[in-house]
Design an enzyme around this catalytic site. Structure first.
Site, PDB file in Angstrom:
ATOM      1  N   THR A  28      27.266  34.169  72.915  1.00  0.00           N
ATOM      2  CA  THR A  28      26.596  33.904  74.151  1.00  0.00           C
ATOM      3  C   THR A  28      26.832  34.964  75.147  1.00  0.00           C
ATOM      4  O   THR A  28      27.685  35.892  75.184  1.00  0.00           O
ATOM      5  CB  THR A  28      27.117  32.545  74.737  1.00  0.00           C
ATOM      6  OG1 THR A  28      28.537  32.766  74.778  1.00  0.00           O
ATOM      7  CG2 THR A  28      26.876  31.284  74.023  1.00  0.00           C
ATOM      8  N   ASP A  29      26.045  34.836  76.389  1.00  0.00           N
ATOM      9  CA  ASP A  29      26.382  35.947  77.514  1.00  0.00           C
ATOM     10  C   ASP A  29      26.491  34.979  78.727  1.00  0.00           C
ATOM     11  O   ASP A  29      26.278  33.877  79.047  1.00  0.00           O
ATOM     12  CB  ASP A  29      25.388  37.098  77.475  1.00  0.00           C
ATOM     13  CG  ASP A  29      23.935  36.601  78.015  1.00  0.00           C
ATOM     14  OD1 ASP A  29      23.876  35.517  78.357  1.00  0.00           O
ATOM     15  OD2 ASP A  29      23.129  37.327  77.609  1.00  0.00           O
ATOM     16  N   ALA A  30      26.509  35.986  79.868  1.00  0.00           N
ATOM     17  CA  ALA A  30      26.919  35.197  81.063  1.00  0.00           C
ATOM     18  C   ALA A  30      25.812  34.439  81.717  1.00  0.00           C
ATOM     19  O   ALA A  30      25.630  33.689  82.683  1.00  0.00           O
ATOM     20  CB  ALA A  30      27.234  36.325  82.127  1.00  0.00           C
ATOM     21  N   GLY A  31      24.490  34.743  81.026  1.00  0.00           N
ATOM     22  CA  GLY A  31      23.398  33.808  81.388  1.00  0.00           C
ATOM     23  C   GLY A  31      23.390  32.375  80.672  1.00  0.00           C
ATOM     24  O   GLY A  31      22.658  31.716  81.135  1.00  0.00           O
TER      25      GLY A  31
END
Lengths: 147, 147, 147, 147
Positions: A28-31
């Site tokens: 996952t990413d910070a979004g």
């Protein structure tokens, strides 16, 4: 580059292989969703498991045949996001098999939701020097049976 | 494994090399911060740039000396999170240099904030077979000058 | 930082959870082996599956309890390399459980070969602001039963 | 999906932004070259630096405008491999800018060698819920000036 298009992806190939995958923090990413490049890895994991299902592994193909697969073209459409802890299914279908070039049609789904669809062109090349090299006949035959 | 500890990390080594790094989406996770394993990559990028600063590259060391560096031990303490778009500095200090074993003391900072501190043990081994192999004397000398 | 050491890792915790993992191209590097930071991801995947085995997920813990786990310390010893297509097992054992702090003892094995051993300290913090926050009692109880 | 094709990529956009990038071990795989999904990350790093060059950051756009960029489509052609320690240049050109949709033409080069070319479609969406949302006018204007 008319050679790769997603326009017919609605017609699923007759036989498809399905590989379950779980979404971890690393994906996952910070979004808050799965990072877009991560799906490109999911697609390859599924192709690798499908190859294993056919009785072949990348490491054996290199050791015994001096052959490695490289991705030569990639077309990915991102339709819906995937989230942490999602249970995904990644499919592997074959559009065409040539002597050195395979076109895969792949999808990533969560239950009945289509999240990502992709076409991936893979070429078989010599591990030493990356010149195109023909697929082992037994592998080519098994792949053609899937088209 | 008493050999690796972070307890003296407050005494910075005399000479340190500093490498700027930017946080991109790919480095973050759904928690909104840099993913913990990503810092382990940052630490290696900085060691690689420090090696380049000394006049050596990993690819040359392998080609000319048949030598690769492997990480044999890693001790990381995460103190504060890093965020998307942060401009970080990763330092490289040397604790000790043996014939085949280097102990690095490294830190990740954002301005004056210490985010991560680490000790990393690296060994020089033969690219072919991974047996320990002595550092090239010129490289060992340059490293010792930094202790 | 005497708090984290690998010296007792020979005494395995009484109960351990085991998670199978496959090595893909994405996990390897140009040295031909699994990249060292990748094992840090494997370790977390296994802790996540163990959490799921206990009946919890990271996404639920955040949604229902406003809680996220962060890695606060990591100590990894790399003993032997892992290779493309290897079938690995990653274990999860618990050294100690406090109200906000869990110390894991983990190993990566290929059959009977021990490749990597690690101690990982994880803290439970508020998703919003990262202040330490107590584990949900039902989760703490289940973890303590494993020590 | 006729909307994304690489066939005109020979006509470079008038203005392009160029971002240097170094290949580290983390970027390579056991084939000895940069892993194909890694280029997808390189492409985004370059778009992020170009955005910063225009005076914007992803974190500011989210904080001030509640806006995030998502990749909705990706078309990548891999022409030649990149190797450990290579110094690459990743370009960012703009094909078209709509109110919520930007089409980028990007390339990865090593000196004069073209290694990878790509078209990437990015959409601006609300951070909260991922509905399409118009670009801030000042950013749209700056982007249009580049077409």
């Amino acid at each position: 580059m008319a050679k790769l298009s997603l326009r017919h992806a609605e017609q699923s190939p007759l036989f498809t292989f399905e590989c379950p995958m779980r979404v971890y923090y690393e994906d996952t990413d910070a979004g808050g969703v799965v990072y877009h490049a991560q799906f490109v890895k999911y697609l390859e994991r599924a192709r690798t498991e499908w190859l294993r299902h056919l009785g072949f592994t990348n490491s054996d193909l290199e050791r015994k045949h001096g052959l490695v697969f490289i991705v030569s073209e990639l077309h990915v459409e991102y339709l819906k996001p995937a989230l942490l802890d999602d249970a995904l299914n990644v499919t592997v279908g074959i559009e065409s098999v040539g002597r050195v070039r395979i076109v895969f049609a792949q999808e990533v789904r969560r239950d009945h939701d289509l999240l990502v669809k992709a076409r991936v062109v893979v070429a078989s090349v010599a591990a030493n020097g990356f010149k195109p090299v023909a697929l082992p006949p037994e592998l080519e035959k098994k792949m053609e049976a899937m088209c």
